[in-house]
Structures are given as structure tokens and as C-alpha cells.
Design an enzyme around this catalytic site. Sequence first.
Site, PDB file in Angstrom:
ATOM      1  CE  LYS A 107      43.531  38.687 135.400  1.00 17.82           C
ATOM      2  NZ  LYS A 107      44.801  39.075 134.736  1.00 17.82           N
TER       3      LYS A 107
HETATM    4  C1  LIG Z   1      45.555  40.086 135.488  1.00 15.02           C
HETATM    5  C2  LIG Z   1      46.978  40.225 135.074  1.00 15.02           C
HETATM    6  C3  LIG Z   1      47.921  40.896 135.879  1.00 15.02           C
HETATM    7  C4  LIG Z   1      47.552  41.576 137.173  1.00 15.02           C
HETATM    8  O1  LIG Z   1      47.117  40.691 138.167  1.00 15.02           O
HETATM    9  P1  LIG Z   1      46.259  41.208 139.411  1.00 15.02           P
HETATM   10  O2  LIG Z   1      45.876  40.013 140.151  1.00 15.02           O
HETATM   11  O3  LIG Z   1      45.087  41.957 138.834  1.00 15.02           O
HETATM   12  O4  LIG Z   1      47.167  42.127 140.176  1.00 15.02           O
HETATM   13  C5  LIG Z   1      49.244  40.913 135.460  1.00 15.02           C
HETATM   14  N1  LIG Z   1      49.620  40.362 134.279  1.00 15.02           N
HETATM   15  C6  LIG Z   1      48.741  39.730 133.475  1.00 15.02           C
HETATM   16  C7  LIG Z   1      49.225  39.166 132.187  1.00 15.02           C
HETATM   17  C8  LIG Z   1      47.396  39.641 133.839  1.00 15.02           C
HETATM   18  O5  LIG Z   1      46.537  39.026 133.010  1.00 15.02           O
END
Ligand SMILES: *Cc1c(COP(=O)(O)O)cnc(C)c1O
Length: 449
Positions: A107
Site C-alpha cells: 500500500k
Molecule cells: C491490503 C492488503 C491486502 C489486500 O489488498 P486489497 O487491495 O484490499 O485487496 C493483502 N495483503 C496485505 C498484506 C495487505 O496489506
Amino acid sequence: MKYYSTNGKAPMADLEKAVVKGLAEDRGLYMPEKIYQMPKAFFDHLQDMTFQDIAYNVASNFFGEDVDEDALQDLVYDTLSFDCPIVEVEDNIYALELFHGPTLAFKDVGARFMARLLRYFLNRGNRVDGSGRQQQVNVLVATSGDTGSAVANGFLGVEGIHVYVLYPKGKVSPIQECQFTTLGQNITAIEVDGVFDDCQALVKSAFMDAELNGHMRLTSANSINVARFLPQAFYYFNAVARLWALKGRSQDVVMCVPSGNFGNICAALFGHQMGLPIHRFIAANNANDVFYQYLQTGQYTPRPSVQTLANAMDVGDPSNFARILNLYSQNGALSADDTHHAITQLISGATYSDEQIADTMRRCYQETGYVLDPHGACGYQALKDGLQPGEVGIFCATAHPAKFKEKVDQILGTDIDIPERLQAFMRGEKQSVEFSKDFQDFKQFLMEQ
Ligand SMILES: *Cc1c(COP(=O)(O)O)cnc(C)c1O
């Protein structure tokens, strides 16, 4: 570029409005009106380009009409000052490691990109109105752990923006908590005596409160925001580039994305629409499998999430499902059945219990030496179960295993190293403001800011 709402009842927005507002007036999600194909020459040279160059080309395709060329280039190069390698785990299965950013979570890219894009629009607005005054933008974000740290670090020190991270007291891991409570500056950590849903409810109430919105500019940095989710498409172009460089171009690539709110896979699907040669996709779920059920039945039935080992995927009503439906129904032109058919032609699903996740982590570690985190484990296992002869699979390793050190060590019997970057957070001093889950207290506090 104009952006329309998936609910179809709000006026079109320009990029600035879509980013500053986050959600459309009709509570729908913004979608770009056009998706341009990447030119053939781009694909001809893809495997020779760096991650940053690839990302800049893709970013120009999305945002080039709305952001000055130089500014966009700076923004992309600054956002992506880290690596995004693929690692061969075993024959024909590669991990796309998305965790080399500042908080070791994928993210980071979306959060940094959005922070800098907001800053760009604030500066530009300031130039245009010439008053020298700037109205601060306040970002509210509810987190169960990972989003808070990526957003807080992505926005840290960005002038004109203040971030409030709301998190449930005692329910995020100590490492995660350090990553957003020790920063200070323009980051305020709000510790809520409740669960994640209470934090989310406080944020929603704040967005709906007319008096509060009259007092301050509020926006959201969850993956509903186009500036948060779209930049994640960069990862997938880079993945194909790195695979081509290793194995040549004639590959049937299967991309497998561990999914929660479906922002990451949605960005990959946008890449596919832009001509990225990915043969098919797999969305890997933990026990929260409403998308998997939709693929099997054509019925979408949201339900409350349950807590699992892969907690960043504990989502019972994925917000970006609306975007996927909109994309493959051609903005509502196709029937529900035809849309479901189009989606299942391209995307399949998988779902794993905590026990299966732990087994996968152990087996992968014993057989290959590769340490999976619980989220990446869902992706790896979905490829083990679903890859056909002649296909090459890439799964997203979405978090560094050290972010889930306690669980990983317990399952694997290891004592994995904590990277220096994470240790640095743990040396900082925690600062937070404590609140009940009562909206009036939180509102009062914001009204005094
Ligand atoms: C946010 C996250 C996900 C899921 O991603 P999305 O975009 O919400 O589907 C998977 N793994 C980790 C470690 C995350 O932080």
C-alpha cells in the site's frame, strides 16, 4: 480525463475532485471514463525498462491529461524509490515482492502517490487563487493495521495535509502500531476503545456531518480513492517486464492476487484493459470469501468479516467489487448474467482456512526455503492448486513476513529478522489520543482543530 460514479447518479468529476473528495455524491466509486491502450512500442521495450520508467509511462496514460509532465515525472520517481523484484520460488511459480517500500507493505505505492498528488493540487489551487492562503486537507483513515502505517508514512511531512489514523485499541500488532503512532508532525493517531468497525463508523459519520464538513476539508485515503488504487497497476507491468527479462516473452502468465478490498487486483485488471498480456487472474481469499462465492454462483452476498491469520484480507463487503462489476458490465450495458460470464472467463478464485494457510507456509518453507507471510501464502497456494501445464504463475507477496513475525515464527519455528527499517519505528515514542467509540467526542475534538 473525466471520472464517473459507479452508481451513475452523480455528476462527472475531474481528477482533482475525484482525489480530493474520494467518494462521489451518490456514494459510488469513481471510474475513469476512458482506458487508453498502451502503445505497441511500449511493450516492445518493456523488459528493458526500469520500474520507475514503466510506472511513469503507465501513469501518463492515466493522469497525463491532468498533471504537468514534469510534475508527474517527479511524483512517480519520488513515489517509487524502491525495488519490486520477482523471485523464483519453484518451477514456474514466482513471488512478486511488493514489500520493499518504506513500511514494507504494497500500500506504500498508492499512499505515497496519493499524498503527492493531493499536494500537487493544493499547490496548483494556491497558484490559481493567488491568495497565499491554503486550506489544509484532512485525511481520515480507519485501519486494522496495514493501511494506517502506509498512509501515515506516505503523507508524513507533506505540507498542507493532516492525517488522522483511527485504530482499535489493543487490536493491531505492536509493530504496526509503532508505524503510525511514533511519527508526530502532521500525523495524529486516534486510539478508539472498540473494534475496527467502530473506527470505520466514526470516519463515515465524520464524512456525513454537515457542520464538521463546513469547518474542515475532509477526504479519505482508503482504496476507494482513485489515487490510492490505480497506481498499483504499475506493479503488474513491472512484473511482466521482469518475467520477460528472465524467461523470454512467450509466456502464458497467470497473475494471482491475495485480495481483501480488491483494490490491488482491480488495478491489475485496469492494466489488462490497457493491453498488458496477462492470460488470466486468480483472486485468492482467506475464509472471507464473498468474491469466491460470487464467482461460483453469480450472487454477491456481503456478510460480516471473520478474523483470520491474513487479517489485511478480513473484508466481508469488498469496496472495489463495484468497480470490477462496472468494468465488465461495460458500465451497466450487459446483463448480470453476461457480466458474471465475462468475469469468470478472466478471473477465478480460491479460498483458504487458517489451517490451510499455516500448512502452506510450513510446506513452502520446508520444500523451497521461501518464507511466506499469511497473505502471500493464499496467493502461492492458489497457484499450486490452479496452475495448468504451460502456464507461468506470479503471486503477489503483499507484506514482508516480519510484519507478522509472531505468527510466522510460531508457524515455522523460526526467528526471522526484523529489517532495520521496521526496528527504527519500534525505537520511537508512542503518541496517541484516546477516544470512546462515541462520535460526539471525536467530532468535538475535530471541531477544535
Ligand atoms: C491490503 C492488503 C491486502 C489486500 O489488498 P486489497 O487491495 O484490499 O485487496 C493483502 N495483503 C496485505 C498484506 C495487505 O496489506
